[in-house]
Design a protein around this motif. Structure first.
Motif, PDB file in Angstrom:
ATOM      1  N   SER A 269      96.209  27.526 -31.240  1.00 11.01           N
ATOM      2  CA  SER A 269      95.247  27.606 -32.338  1.00 11.01           C
ATOM      3  C   SER A 269      95.086  29.053 -32.787  1.00 11.01           C
ATOM      4  CB  SER A 269      93.893  27.068 -31.870  1.00 11.01           C
ATOM      5  OG  SER A 269      93.400  27.893 -30.838  1.00 11.01           O
ATOM      6  N   THR A 270      94.601  29.233 -33.985  1.00  8.93           N
ATOM      7  CA  THR A 270      94.303  30.564 -34.503  1.00  8.93           C
ATOM      8  C   THR A 270      92.836  30.577 -34.925  1.00  8.93           C
ATOM      9  OG1 THR A 270      94.673  30.198 -36.844  1.00  8.93           O
ATOM     10  CG2 THR A 270      96.629  30.551 -35.496  1.00  8.93           C
ATOM     11  N   MET A 271      92.386  31.719 -35.443  1.00  3.44           N
ATOM     12  CA  MET A 271      90.961  31.766 -35.804  1.00  3.44           C
ATOM     13  C   MET A 271      90.654  31.137 -37.170  1.00  3.44           C
ATOM     14  SD  MET A 271      90.206  35.773 -36.710  1.00  3.44           S
ATOM     15  CE  MET A 271      88.568  35.510 -37.409  1.00  3.44           C
ATOM     16  N   TRP A 272      91.662  30.704 -37.905  1.00  2.00           N
ATOM     17  CA  TRP A 272      91.401  30.067 -39.202  1.00  2.00           C
ATOM     18  C   TRP A 272      90.602  28.796 -39.010  1.00  2.00           C
ATOM     19  CZ3 TRP A 272      92.002  32.610 -43.505  1.00  2.00           C
ATOM     20  CH2 TRP A 272      92.984  33.606 -43.611  1.00  2.00           C
ATOM     21  N   LYS A 273      89.615  28.565 -39.896  1.00  2.00           N
ATOM     22  CA  LYS A 273      88.908  27.291 -39.879  1.00  2.00           C
ATOM     23  C   LYS A 273      88.444  26.951 -41.285  1.00  2.00           C
ATOM     24  CE  LYS A 273      84.383  29.060 -38.620  1.00  2.00           C
ATOM     25  NZ  LYS A 273      84.112  30.213 -37.791  1.00  2.00           N
ATOM     26  N   LYS A 274      87.969  25.764 -41.442  1.00  2.00           N
ATOM     27  CA  LYS A 274      87.574  25.265 -42.763  1.00  2.00           C
ATOM     28  C   LYS A 274      86.600  26.226 -43.436  1.00  2.00           C
ATOM     29  CE  LYS A 274      85.400  21.041 -44.648  1.00  2.00           C
ATOM     30  NZ  LYS A 274      85.951  20.935 -45.935  1.00  2.00           N
ATOM     31  N   GLY A 275      86.917  26.564 -44.671  1.00  2.00           N
ATOM     32  CA  GLY A 275      86.006  27.381 -45.461  1.00  2.00           C
ATOM     33  C   GLY A 275      86.127  28.876 -45.229  1.00  2.00           C
ATOM     34  N   MET A 276      86.961  29.299 -44.286  1.00  2.00           N
ATOM     35  CA  MET A 276      87.097  30.743 -44.031  1.00  2.00           C
ATOM     36  C   MET A 276      87.886  31.388 -45.165  1.00  2.00           C
ATOM     37  SD  MET A 276      88.608  32.604 -40.666  1.00  2.00           S
ATOM     38  CE  MET A 276      87.164  32.545 -39.634  1.00  2.00           C
ATOM     39  N   ARG A 277      87.353  32.491 -45.685  1.00  2.00           N
ATOM     40  CA  ARG A 277      88.009  33.115 -46.826  1.00  2.00           C
ATOM     41  C   ARG A 277      89.287  33.853 -46.432  1.00  2.00           C
ATOM     42  NH1 ARG A 277      82.883  35.449 -50.313  1.00  2.00           N
ATOM     43  NH2 ARG A 277      82.515  33.507 -51.442  1.00  2.00           N
ATOM     44  N   LEU A 278      90.230  33.859 -47.367  1.00  2.00           N
ATOM     45  CA  LEU A 278      91.451  34.648 -47.196  1.00  2.00           C
ATOM     46  C   LEU A 278      91.143  36.058 -47.686  1.00  2.00           C
ATOM     47  CD1 LEU A 278      92.482  31.668 -47.266  1.00  2.00           C
ATOM     48  CD2 LEU A 278      94.607  32.568 -48.206  1.00  2.00           C
ATOM     49  N   THR A 279      91.337  37.063 -46.838  1.00  2.00           N
ATOM     50  CA  THR A 279      91.004  38.430 -47.240  1.00  2.00           C
ATOM     51  C   THR A 279      92.220  39.334 -47.117  1.00  2.00           C
ATOM     52  OG1 THR A 279      90.323  39.095 -45.044  1.00  2.00           O
ATOM     53  CG2 THR A 279      88.635  38.124 -46.439  1.00  2.00           C
ATOM     54  N   LEU A 280      92.144  40.434 -47.838  1.00  2.00           N
ATOM     55  CA  LEU A 280      93.286  41.347 -47.897  1.00  2.00           C
ATOM     56  C   LEU A 280      93.454  42.129 -46.601  1.00  2.00           C
ATOM     57  CD1 LEU A 280      93.247  43.086 -51.387  1.00  2.00           C
ATOM     58  CD2 LEU A 280      95.092  41.770 -50.374  1.00  2.00           C
ATOM     59  N   ASP A 281      94.707  42.304 -46.199  1.00  2.00           N
ATOM     60  CA  ASP A 281      95.048  43.151 -45.055  1.00  2.00           C
ATOM     61  C   ASP A 281      95.268  44.560 -45.611  1.00  2.00           C
ATOM     62  OD1 ASP A 281      95.881  44.082 -42.639  1.00  2.00           O
ATOM     63  OD2 ASP A 281      97.804  43.030 -42.620  1.00  2.00           O
ATOM     64  N   PRO A 282      94.661  45.605 -45.136  1.00  2.00           N
ATOM     65  CA  PRO A 282      93.713  45.689 -44.025  1.00  2.00           C
ATOM     66  C   PRO A 282      92.244  45.748 -44.460  1.00  2.00           C
ATOM     67  CG  PRO A 282      94.484  47.873 -44.602  1.00  2.00           C
ATOM     68  CD  PRO A 282      95.078  46.932 -45.604  1.00  2.00           C
ATOM     69  N   SER A 283      91.960  45.727 -45.783  1.00  2.00           N
ATOM     70  CA  SER A 283      90.590  46.050 -46.216  1.00  2.00           C
ATOM     71  C   SER A 283      89.601  44.937 -45.909  1.00  2.00           C
ATOM     72  CB  SER A 283      90.588  46.352 -47.714  1.00  2.00           C
ATOM     73  OG  SER A 283      90.960  45.185 -48.425  1.00  2.00           O
ATOM     74  N   GLY A 284      90.049  43.687 -45.815  1.00  2.00           N
ATOM     75  CA  GLY A 284      89.144  42.590 -45.552  1.00  2.00           C
ATOM     76  C   GLY A 284      88.398  42.105 -46.786  1.00  2.00           C
ATOM     77  N   LEU A 285      88.846  42.489 -47.991  1.00  2.00           N
ATOM     78  CA  LEU A 285      88.199  42.033 -49.216  1.00  2.00           C
ATOM     79  C   LEU A 285      88.707  40.633 -49.575  1.00  2.00           C
ATOM     80  CD1 LEU A 285      88.524  45.326 -51.291  1.00  2.00           C
ATOM     81  CD2 LEU A 285      86.434  44.383 -50.249  1.00  2.00           C
ATOM     82  N   PRO A 286      87.810  39.734 -49.986  1.00  2.00           N
ATOM     83  CA  PRO A 286      88.246  38.370 -50.305  1.00  2.00           C
ATOM     84  C   PRO A 286      89.098  38.344 -51.570  1.00  2.00           C
ATOM     85  CG  PRO A 286      85.930  38.654 -50.810  1.00  2.00           C
ATOM     86  CD  PRO A 286      86.366  39.907 -50.141  1.00  2.00           C
TER      87      PRO A 286
END
Lengths: 541, 357, 249
Positions: free
Chosen positions: B201-218
């Motif tokens: 498993s990974t940390m992805w789950k329902k509703g988790m936003r996709l953010t930019l690597d490395p800034s973390g901006l959605p």
């Protein structure tokens, strides 16, 4: 025993009592009384070492190891094997303020903020590349001259284990800076280990102390790199050298050189001066490389992060053959059977390389079994005089070189404007067909060279001088070889293939049939050395 | 060192030692012609220039000590350049100069020493060839008999051959005693974690936003234009102390294709959003990041082993050693128009492992 | 070879002739935007329209240029990739065929027909951004194709990512913005103009500062290092062993 040196020194001291010689005598007496060192000097001081350039390759390996040891010790004073994160605050501008492991930041400190640190790092790394390469060349020399034969089979095994350990040292060292290149290297190792059936997942989990990359691996590799592996290597080198002394060095066949003597220079003073001087030359060449050429610019790679990767991500050259083997696998080699995954795209390279390594490791025993030859051998073979062994060696080298070339498929593609697919398909073909071609060609070339040797031994060299005989006939005058030159051409052993013979019980076992077949294959195509009778006949036509 | 009793008696031809009492070793299939050549012995010794000409001798001597002088100069130069070429400015040019001059000085010191010593030995030292005699590696009969005797005596004195229970239990104990050490190495990995679960498993789950690597901006769906490739990490990953371990499984590449170019298999039609697809960046071969995206051919290439994946066909392998398609992360948009995961990956990401099915 | 020659001859007759004509034309008139566009139109019609279509709509031989913008034209023509010399895995960099004025004329013409990414402002190209941020973004977004030191790398089927050393800042920026050929597009939502400026800053830092360790051996990584050690390192050492064991004269 203890009086030996004093007795020797006494007349010198009485005849010329200079200040220097008095001091030398007193000092040697002092040491002798406490160590009995004269025994060692007597035993080894005038030991003879034969001279040939290829006999120095082992020393290159030893010397580069010493250089690695010296520079590595310096580096340990500054390197910190920790994966705890810090914010980089050193001199290199494009990394300032970046989060990275302590291992990476201390490696950058050595490179940018320690005078001479970068030089030492580069010497260490270049010497490591030379170390493994020199071992490889040394092994090729041993193989192609048959120096692994009795009584040196065990030393071949020790040497080969040293080669493997040197690669392990190299890989662990490559991983220590914790930069992007080495991190991706570790990722590949993790992926390979996971592909091993039954235990792969757990081995990977234990090695990395949990999920990849974890915070343990650099510290663990460091222990291996500076403690465990070097200790084993030093012990094995010591054994390797003791065997060299026990066996005495081999020599090439030549006039006056027999199975029962060693001809060359004595350790003191000639060989000691040469070999000692050679250490400094090897060291000097490696330092020159390190002063002029960048190696492993970790500042370009940056700290390890599982998301980025660089084009041209490759291991150091000595791991290249394994990386190449991975690249050569065609797609789709994975099977799920009974709820378990068999990753043949990883297992096939692992098994093939394992077998290759095993065959090389035990080759001396295989050849001895085929030839049934249990004598001691101290005279080396000229590669051409044992065509089958030389051809097997050429096939092995071609196989290794193909795997090695595969590891640089992308660099080859960009530099020769080819497609990576084309390069891989070509190398896939050469990995399988290349060794066969190399075997056949090398064997024929060896036999042709032996025929040429025969020709020269019998008729001498072609002088290019054309003479007209009184009868009108033209002949080319051949320059005959002198007896010393001829001896080099005719002094080799001729072998007949084994014949099938029933054993004591009158049976012919299957194993014996195999052995006879192998012997036939090994010795069938052969050229006998010229005999005196042939030469007499040869002179008269 | 065993004293030899047969050296020098053999002829050059490789016949086995006759003087040795034990039956000579097998010669294999070697044949020796009766009319083979015999060893002509050593060729005449050749004198060197330095042996013949005193001038050459003097010249060689001068060359040797000049090299040693050069070596001393090199050492001094190296020390001087250590002091004279500082690197504290932080400029790479200064560092390069320091490395170069220091290195050249040290190299000169080493090469002068080495070349001088070798030249000395080659040109000036005695060069008559020495000869050592070889002895068979096998010890003499007497030595071997004595060794056997010692072992016999040891056997009798200890009774190891007679007292079989003692011997066998000793062997048993010796086999058993390293086992605790092996068990101790279980501690290399944490006790309460099952690697199979953690790989699955990974940390992805329902509703988790996709953010930019490395800034973390959605990332908004509208931002992902045709031909784009976004390197994505899960929302909030930077707050974890084990972010590298999480990233090693959860890194994703986001691409937008013309929806007509995508060929999802039944059941996976809803995993893309308006031509935007998200695939695991971790190669299914041995785990390198697969991130070389060709926006015209829609191929993804792994730079480590050249596995090539076709984004149009659910990232199936078209070339290279990888066997499996890259796992796809099902995505959609939230009410604000940001891209979010529908769930975790539907299969383990990264390299295959034994327990994976 | 024949196609190359034919195209070359064609270029000399058309492009060369127009270059002659247009240079005399620009010399006479003051630089006004409409004349620039007109000139670009002529150049486009002579050099580009056969493949890309007279109205930028694209043909079987070349893609549509609608919406590519001035940045794309400036990159493709300004680096010599266009006009294409021959079909191959990808358009190769060649000596630039047009003067900077002619390139901007064509760029202005294409942009006038359908808007798209513009040529970046000089303030984004000054190389005075944050090199650390640029280096990190470069590693994440660019290094897998172009190599961490910008030395280039292989793509599939004979394509490759070119080396970035010596490439003008403006072209690096335009390449990120427009995604030429198989390079993905890095729009301003992905890499902001500031980010792009930082990346350029990093690349220019690498260019301006010599490698601290000495010559880089092409920055190709371990393959180059391995080859070097075998050929030159061991080559030198083996040469020494031969001298060492040869008998002195």
């Amino acid at each position: 025993m203890t009086n030996l040196l004093t007795k020797d020194e006494a007349p010198a001291a009485t005849t010329t009592p200079t200040k220097g010689s008095r001091f030398t005598a007193a000092a040697s007496n002092y040491i002798e009384d406490r160590t009995s060192i004269s025994g060692a000097v007597k035993e080894f001081g005038r030991k003879i070492f034969p001279d040939h350039w290829s006999f120095m390759l082992g020393e290159v390996s030893l010397y580069s190891f010493v250089i690695i040891f010296l520079t590595g010790s310096f580096l340990t004073f500054f390197y910190q094997a920790s994966m705890a994160t810090v914010i980089y605050d050193g001199s290199y501008v494009p990394l300032k303020g970046l989060e990275m492991s302590t291992a990476m930041s201390s490696s950058l400190h050595i490179s940018f903020d320690l005078r001479g640190g970068l030089l030492i790092r580069q010497i260490h790394h270049w010497a490591a590349l030379v170390f493994v390469a020199a071992i490889g060349l040394h092994m090729l020399r041993i193989y192609f001259t048959g120096a692994f034969r009795k009584p040196r089979e065990l030393n071949w095994v020790i040497g080969f284990v040293l080669f493997i350990l040197a690669m392990a040292e190299g890989f662990t060292g490559y991983s220590l800076p914790d930069d992007l290149l080495s991190g991706n290297g570790l990722r590949i190792i993790e992926g390979m280990v996971q592909g091993i059936p039954f235990v792969g997942t757990w081995i990977s989990f234990l090695v990395f102390g949990g999920d990849f990359p974890g915070t343990a691996i650099v510290g663990r590799l460091y222990t291996l790199h500076i403690l465990l592996l070097p200790a084993i290597i030093v012990a094995l080198i010591a054994m390797h050298l003791v065997f060299v002394i026990v066996h005495k060095h081999t020599q090439f066949s030549g006039p006056g050189k027999t199975e029962n003597n060693v001809v060359g220079a004595p350790i003191l003073p000639m060989f000691a001066a040469k070999a000692g001087g050679f250490f400094f030359i090897v060291f000097g060449i490696i330092v020159l490389m390190a002063s002029f050429f960048t190696i492993n610019p970790i500042w370009n790679y940056g700290p390890y992060d599982p998301s980025p990767v660089s084009a041209g991500t490759q291991p150091d050259w000595y791991i290249g053959f394994a990386d190449g083997a991975l690249r050569l696998m065609p797609p789709g080699l994975e099977v799920v059977l009974f709820n378990h995954t068999y990753s043949f795209n990883i297992l096939i390279p692992l098994v093939v390389l394992g077998l290759f390594i095993l065959v090389v490791l035990i080759y001396p025993f295989i050849e001895a079994w085929i030839t049934g030859d249990k004598r001691e051998h101290h005279l080396l073979d000229r590669p051409r005089n044992v065509p089958t062994r030389t051809a097997i060696g050429a096939a092995g080298v071609t196989f290794y070189a193909s795997l090695w070339a595969a590891a640089s498929s992308d660099i080859v593609a960009t530099h020769f404007q080819l497609s990576i697919e084309g390069v891989i398909h070509t190398v896939q073909a050469t990995t399988i067909l290349g060794p066969i071609a190399a075997y056949l060609i090398t064997k024929r070339v060896c036999i042709a060279l032996m025929k040429k040797d025969r020709e020269i031994a019998l008729h001498g060299y072609e002088s290019g001088r054309i003479v007209r005989l009184p009868g009108g006939e033209y002949i080319e005058v051949h320059q005959p070889v002198d007896e010393y030159e001829r001896w080099k051409l005719v002094n080799f052993t001729d072998n007949k293939p084994l014949m099938i013979r029933p054993n004591a019980k009158g049976q012919i076992t299957g194993l014996q049939k195999v052995r006879v077949g192998m012997s036939k294959w090994f010795f069938e195509d052969r050229i006998s050395p010229v005999t005196t009778k042939e030469l007499e006949h040869g002179d008269h036509h | 060192m065993a004293h030899d009793d047969n050296s020098g008696k053999e002829v050059a031809a490789p016949v086995s030692s006759a003087a040795d009492k034990y039956e000579g070793p097998s010669t294999g299939t070697a044949v020796i012609a009766s009319d083979a050549f015999t060893d002509p012995g050593f060729p005449p010794h050749r004198e060197r220039m330095t042996d013949l000409d005193p001038k050459a001798d003097k010249r060689a001597e001068r060359q040797v000590f000049t090299l040693f002088y050069l070596s001393i100069a090199g050492s001094i130069f190296a020390i001087a350049s250590y002091i004279g070429f500082p690197i504290e400015s932080g400029a790479t040019g200064d560092l390069r100069l320091s490395t170069l001059t220091l290195g050249v000085g040290i190299a000169l010191a080493l090469l002068g020493l080495g070349l001088g010593a070798v030249h000395w030995s080659k040109a000036l030292m005695m060069n008559e060839e020495g000869i050592d005699e070889r002895h068979p590696i096998r010890g003499t009969e007497a030595t071997r008999d004595r060794a056997v005797e010692i072992f016999k005596q040891a056997n009798e004195e200890s009774g190891i051959g007679r007292r079989t229970v003692i011997r066998n239990t000793l062997i048993g104990a010796l086999v058993a005693f390293p086992l605790p050490a092996v068990v101790l190495f279980r501690g290399l990995g944490p006790m309460n974690v099952n690697p199979v679960e953690s790989l699955s498993s990974t940390m992805w789950k329902k509703g988790m936003r996709l953010t930019l690597d490395p800034s973390g901006l959605p990332v908004k769906a509208a931002d992902v234009t045709l031909g784009s490739a976004f390197h994505i990490i899960p929302e909030g990953i930077n707050d974890f102390h084990d972010k590298l371990e999480r990233k090693a499984k959860a890194a994703v590449l986001l691409m937008r294709l013309d929806p007509k170019d995508l060929n999802p298999s039944p059941g996976r039609e809803g995993w893309a959003y308006d031509g935007i697809v998200a695939y695991s960046k971790i190669c299914t071969h041995v785990g390198c990041p697969v991130a070389l995206y060709e926006q015209q051919t829609h191929h993804l290439l792994c730079p480590c082993h050249q596995s090539t994946f076709d984004v149009e066909n659910e990232c199936k392998v078209v070339f290279g050693p990888a066997a499996r398609a890259l796992p796809q992360l099902p995505i959609t948009v939230d009410s604000d128009g940001y891209l979010v995961a529908q769930s975790d990956f539907n299969e383990p990401v990264g390299p295959s492992f034994w327990e994976r099915s | 070879m024949a196609t190359v020659a034919l195209i070359a001859i064609g270029l000399i007759f058309t492009g060369g002739g127009y270059a002659l004509f247009s240079s005399t034309a620009t010399a006479g008139t003051s630089a006004s935007s409409q004349t620039t566009i007109d000139e670009g139109k002529k150049l486009f019609a002579a050099n580009c329209a056969s493949c890309h279509g007279a109205a930028l709509q694209g043909t079987a031989a070349g893609p549509s240029l609608i919406g590519v913008g001035a940045a794309s034209v400036d990159f493709q023509v300004g680096t010599g990739r266009m006009p294409l010399a021959m079909s191959g895995p990808q358009a190769m960099q060649k000596p630039v065929q047009f003067s900077p004025d002619q390139v901007s004329a064509m760029a202005a013409y294409v942009a006038s027909l359908s808007p798209g990414p513009a040529i970046p402002d000089a303030s984004l190209l000054d190389g005075k951004g944050d090199a650390t941020n640029g280096a990190e973004l470069f590693r994440i977004n660019c290094a897998m194709c172009h190599n961490v030191a910008g030395a280039g790398g292989a793509l599939t089927e004979g394509k490759f990512a070119p080396p970035l050393t010596g490439v003008a800042s403006v072209h690096i920026y335009e390449a990120m913005l427009t995604g030429p050929q198989n390079m993905p597009v890095f729009n301003n939502a992905n890499l902001t103009p500031e980010d792009k400026r930082d990346i350029i800053t990093y690349l220019k830092y690498l260019e301006a500062n010599p490698s601290p360790g000495g010559y880089e051996l092409g920055s190709l990584g371990p393959v180059a290092e391995g080859l070097f050690v075998w050929i030159f390192g061991l080559g030198a050492i083996v040469a020494v062993t031969i001298w060492l064991t040869a008998k002195s004269n």
